[in-house]
Write a protein that holds these residues in place. Structure first.
Motif, PDB file in Angstrom:
ATOM      1  N   GLU A  85       1.020  -1.345  -0.114  1.00 64.07           N
ATOM      2  CA  GLU A  85       0.126  -0.302  -0.154  1.00 64.07           C
ATOM      3  C   GLU A  85       0.723   1.327  -0.234  1.00 64.07           C
ATOM      4  OE1 GLU A  85      -4.451  -1.211   2.575  1.00 64.07           O
ATOM      5  OE2 GLU A  85      -2.635   0.329   3.457  1.00 64.07           O
ATOM      6  N   THR A  86       0.556   2.147  -0.782  1.00 60.43           N
ATOM      7  CA  THR A  86       1.194   3.564  -0.602  1.00 60.43           C
ATOM      8  C   THR A  86       0.293   4.760   0.584  1.00 60.43           C
ATOM      9  OG1 THR A  86       1.102   3.534  -2.856  1.00 60.43           O
ATOM     10  CG2 THR A  86       2.122   5.744  -1.603  1.00 60.43           C
ATOM     11  N   PHE A  87       1.145   5.249   1.466  1.00 60.74           N
ATOM     12  CA  PHE A  87       0.746   5.949   2.669  1.00 60.74           C
ATOM     13  C   PHE A  87       0.477   7.686   1.664  1.00 60.74           C
ATOM     14  CE2 PHE A  87       1.500   8.497   6.248  1.00 60.74           C
ATOM     15  CZ  PHE A  87       0.013   8.644   6.545  1.00 60.74           C
ATOM     16  N   TYR A  88      -0.927   8.034   1.870  1.00 63.46           N
ATOM     17  CA  TYR A  88      -0.197   9.297   1.257  1.00 63.46           C
ATOM     18  C   TYR A  88      -1.320  10.445   2.590  1.00 63.46           C
ATOM     19  CZ  TYR A  88      -0.105   7.816  -3.653  1.00 63.46           C
ATOM     20  OH  TYR A  88      -0.278   7.136  -4.337  1.00 63.46           O
ATOM     21  N   ARG A  89      -0.334  11.275   2.930  1.00 64.44           N
ATOM     22  CA  ARG A  89      -1.477  12.432   4.168  1.00 64.44           C
ATOM     23  C   ARG A  89      -1.625  13.421   3.496  1.00 64.44           C
ATOM     24  NH1 ARG A  89       2.074  13.882   9.094  1.00 64.44           N
ATOM     25  NH2 ARG A  89       1.426  11.968  10.337  1.00 64.44           N
ATOM     26  N   ILE A  90      -3.141  14.222   3.460  1.00 61.22           N
ATOM     27  CA  ILE A  90      -3.382  14.958   3.016  1.00 61.22           C
ATOM     28  C   ILE A  90      -3.721  16.198   3.881  1.00 61.22           C
ATOM     29  CG2 ILE A  90      -5.424  16.013   2.333  1.00 61.22           C
ATOM     30  CD1 ILE A  90      -6.022  13.342   0.806  1.00 61.22           C
TER      31      ILE A  90
END
Length: 95
Positions: A85-90
């Motif tokens: 999985e790829t973690f994205y922080r918005i």
């Protein structure tokens, strides 16, 4: 004192004594009211604790039954991600 006056006097004294015990003696009406207040507080506290226990039991059952609940907790509380999985922080826009 004649007998006609003695009986009502004795009855009046007994009534006064009983009234005194009812209002000011041990286990009197004010004691009853205070105890009832304590009972009401304890019932409320028990209800709150029972509700908390029910929530904890539901949490325990979720953790025992489903891996999804464990995974959700790990993601939310520990910030874990699955392999691949790829973690994205918005981040919110600065004003």
């Amino acid at each position: 004192m004649s007998r006609n006056k003695l009986v009502p006097a004795i009855l009046l004294i007994l009534l006064g004594t009983l009234q005194y015990r009812l209002w000011f003696g041990k286990h009197s009406i004010p004691d009853l009211w205070a105890m009832q207040e304590k009972i009401d507080q304890q019932v409320q506290q028990n209800a709150n604790l029972e509700q908390r226990n029910d929530l904890l039991k539901a949490d325990i059952n979720d953790l025992k039954i489903g891996l999804e609940a464990i995974e959700e907790r790990a993601r939310n509380e520990l910030g874990l991600i699955k392999q691949g999985e790829t973690f994205y922080r918005i981040l919110p826009a600065e004003q």
